[in-house]
Write a protein that holds these residues in place. Structure first.
Motif, PDB file in Angstrom:
ATOM      1  N   ALA A  57      22.094 -29.440  29.111  1.00  0.00           N
ATOM      2  CA  ALA A  57      23.254 -30.166  28.606  1.00  0.00           C
ATOM      3  C   ALA A  57      22.957 -30.790  27.250  1.00  0.00           C
ATOM      4  O   ALA A  57      23.796 -30.766  26.338  1.00  0.00           O
ATOM      5  N   ILE A  58      21.758 -31.356  27.093  1.00  0.00           N
ATOM      6  CA  ILE A  58      21.362 -31.942  25.813  1.00  0.00           C
ATOM      7  C   ILE A  58      21.351 -30.871  24.730  1.00  0.00           C
ATOM      8  O   ILE A  58      21.788 -31.100  23.589  1.00  0.00           O
ATOM      9  N   ALA A  59      20.857 -29.675  25.073  1.00  0.00           N
ATOM     10  CA  ALA A  59      20.819 -28.578  24.107  1.00  0.00           C
ATOM     11  C   ALA A  59      22.222 -28.189  23.658  1.00  0.00           C
ATOM     12  O   ALA A  59      22.452 -27.882  22.477  1.00  0.00           O
ATOM     13  N   SER A  80      29.819 -29.072  32.890  1.00  0.00           N
ATOM     14  CA  SER A  80      29.587 -27.942  33.781  1.00  0.00           C
ATOM     15  C   SER A  80      28.104 -27.601  33.864  1.00  0.00           C
ATOM     16  O   SER A  80      27.593 -27.237  34.935  1.00  0.00           O
ATOM     17  N   ALA A  81      27.389 -27.745  32.746  1.00  0.00           N
ATOM     18  CA  ALA A  81      25.948 -27.480  32.755  1.00  0.00           C
ATOM     19  C   ALA A  81      25.202 -28.475  33.631  1.00  0.00           C
ATOM     20  O   ALA A  81      24.125 -28.172  34.152  1.00  0.00           O
ATOM     21  N   LEU A  82      25.776 -29.656  33.824  1.00  0.00           N
ATOM     22  CA  LEU A  82      25.130 -30.701  34.612  1.00  0.00           C
ATOM     23  C   LEU A  82      25.444 -30.612  36.099  1.00  0.00           C
ATOM     24  O   LEU A  82      24.565 -30.855  36.931  1.00  0.00           O
ATOM     25  N   ALA A 135      35.152 -36.422  38.248  1.00  0.00           N
ATOM     26  CA  ALA A 135      34.964 -36.951  39.595  1.00  0.00           C
ATOM     27  C   ALA A 135      33.495 -37.237  39.895  1.00  0.00           C
ATOM     28  O   ALA A 135      33.183 -38.061  40.741  1.00  0.00           O
ATOM     29  N   ASP A 136      32.592 -36.575  39.189  1.00  0.00           N
ATOM     30  CA  ASP A 136      31.163 -36.772  39.396  1.00  0.00           C
ATOM     31  C   ASP A 136      30.443 -36.390  38.116  1.00  0.00           C
ATOM     32  O   ASP A 136      30.953 -35.626  37.293  1.00  0.00           O
ATOM     33  N   GLY A 137      29.256 -36.922  37.929  1.00  0.00           N
ATOM     34  CA  GLY A 137      28.427 -36.524  36.793  1.00  0.00           C
ATOM     35  C   GLY A 137      28.675 -37.293  35.506  1.00  0.00           C
ATOM     36  O   GLY A 137      28.120 -36.925  34.472  1.00  0.00           O
ATOM     37  N   ASN A 138      29.461 -38.364  35.547  1.00  0.00           N
ATOM     38  CA  ASN A 138      29.758 -39.099  34.316  1.00  0.00           C
ATOM     39  C   ASN A 138      28.524 -39.791  33.737  1.00  0.00           C
ATOM     40  O   ASN A 138      28.347 -39.831  32.519  1.00  0.00           O
ATOM     41  N   GLY A 139      27.674 -40.348  34.609  1.00  0.00           N
ATOM     42  CA  GLY A 139      26.455 -40.985  34.124  1.00  0.00           C
ATOM     43  C   GLY A 139      25.535 -39.992  33.448  1.00  0.00           C
ATOM     44  O   GLY A 139      25.004 -40.249  32.360  1.00  0.00           O
TER      45      GLY A 139
END
Length: 248
Positions: free
Chosen positions: A84-86, A104-106, A175-179
């Motif tokens: 995701a950073i990339a 989506s990558a996360l 819904a998830d993965g915001n952090g």
């Protein structure tokens, strides 16, 4: 009420939060000078350290960053932040579509797309929650504003990266993965526009592990007063603390 929208769930009224648009906010002019001073100080003492940066980012999600459990469903398993950073680092201009790709990558392709349901934290019903994220109808406009701010080079990279992190959390668009997404955005912007260095993930550890109460209070100032100064100064302090041991 300022920055609030009256809503109803199961017949009970509650107020959701509507974040300030940040792309045109004048208050960042002074904070930009403070952030630029820290950014210049960092660059004067540190050079690129890409391998160490990648190792530090890979270990970030299992090193003390707490999970905030919301009122619904199961959280997706944590994965490495580096893909995701990339994506963030390689994007010349951030967009809502690019945010969805990074998300989506996360969390996987089955979790893509912004949420269509209300979310809140701290209570079974939003009427008693300490934080209620903005109504889904506000999300597209808020994300567009966030992307505009994140790529506005009138502000230094460190200010944009740190403000983008908290604003994404306040919008809470998925819904998830915001952090994880907020951390990937911060790390990707810092790596691309300043330099890849383990100081950036270490600053995040300091914020969440040792300064959690202060971070919570600073986020309330943003929520209630549109005042970013305490949060930005807290973040800059974490960067300085993370960088100083490396300097010796």
């Amino acid at each position: 009420m300022k920055n609030r929208k009256l809503e109803i769930l199961n017949g009970i009224p509650f107020f959701s939060f509507v974040p300030q648009r940040i792309a045109r906010a004048g208050e960042f002019k002074q904070l930009n000078g403070q952030a630029k001073a820290v950014e210049d100080w960092f660059l004067a003492h540190h050079s690129q350290a890409a391998p160490e940066f990648e190792r530090a980012c890979d270990g970030l999600e299992s090193s003390g960053i707490p999970v905030v459990k919301l009122q619904y469903g199961e959280l997706t398993p944590r994965t490495s932040l580096m893909p995701a950073i990339a994506l963030v680092s390689s994007s010349s201009r951030l967009s809502v579509k690019a945010l969805e790709q990074v998300h989506s990558a996360l969390v996987g392709p089955e979790c893509t797309g912004v949420r269509s349901i209300p979310v809140w934290m701290g209570a079974p019903h939003p009427a008693k929650a300490w934080y209620v994220a903005p109504s889904p109808s506000y999300i597209p406009g808020l994300l567009s504003d966030l992307c505009e701010f994140a790529t506005d080079r009138r502000h230094c990279a460190l200010l944009r990266a740190s403000v983008t992190l908290l604003q994404l959390l306040l919008i809470h668009p998925f819904a998830d993965g915001n952090g994880r997404l907020s951390r990937a955005l911060f790390l990707g912007i810092a790596a691309r526009e300043i330099t890849p260095h383990p100081v950036w993930p270490q600053a995040l550890r300091l914020l969440w592990r040792h300064r959690g109460t202060h971070l919570h209070r600073a986020s309330l100032f943003v929520r209630d007063e549109d005042d970013w100064s305490e949060y930005v100064n807290l973040f800059l302090g974490a960067v300085r603390e993370a960088a100083t041991p490396v300097e010796k």
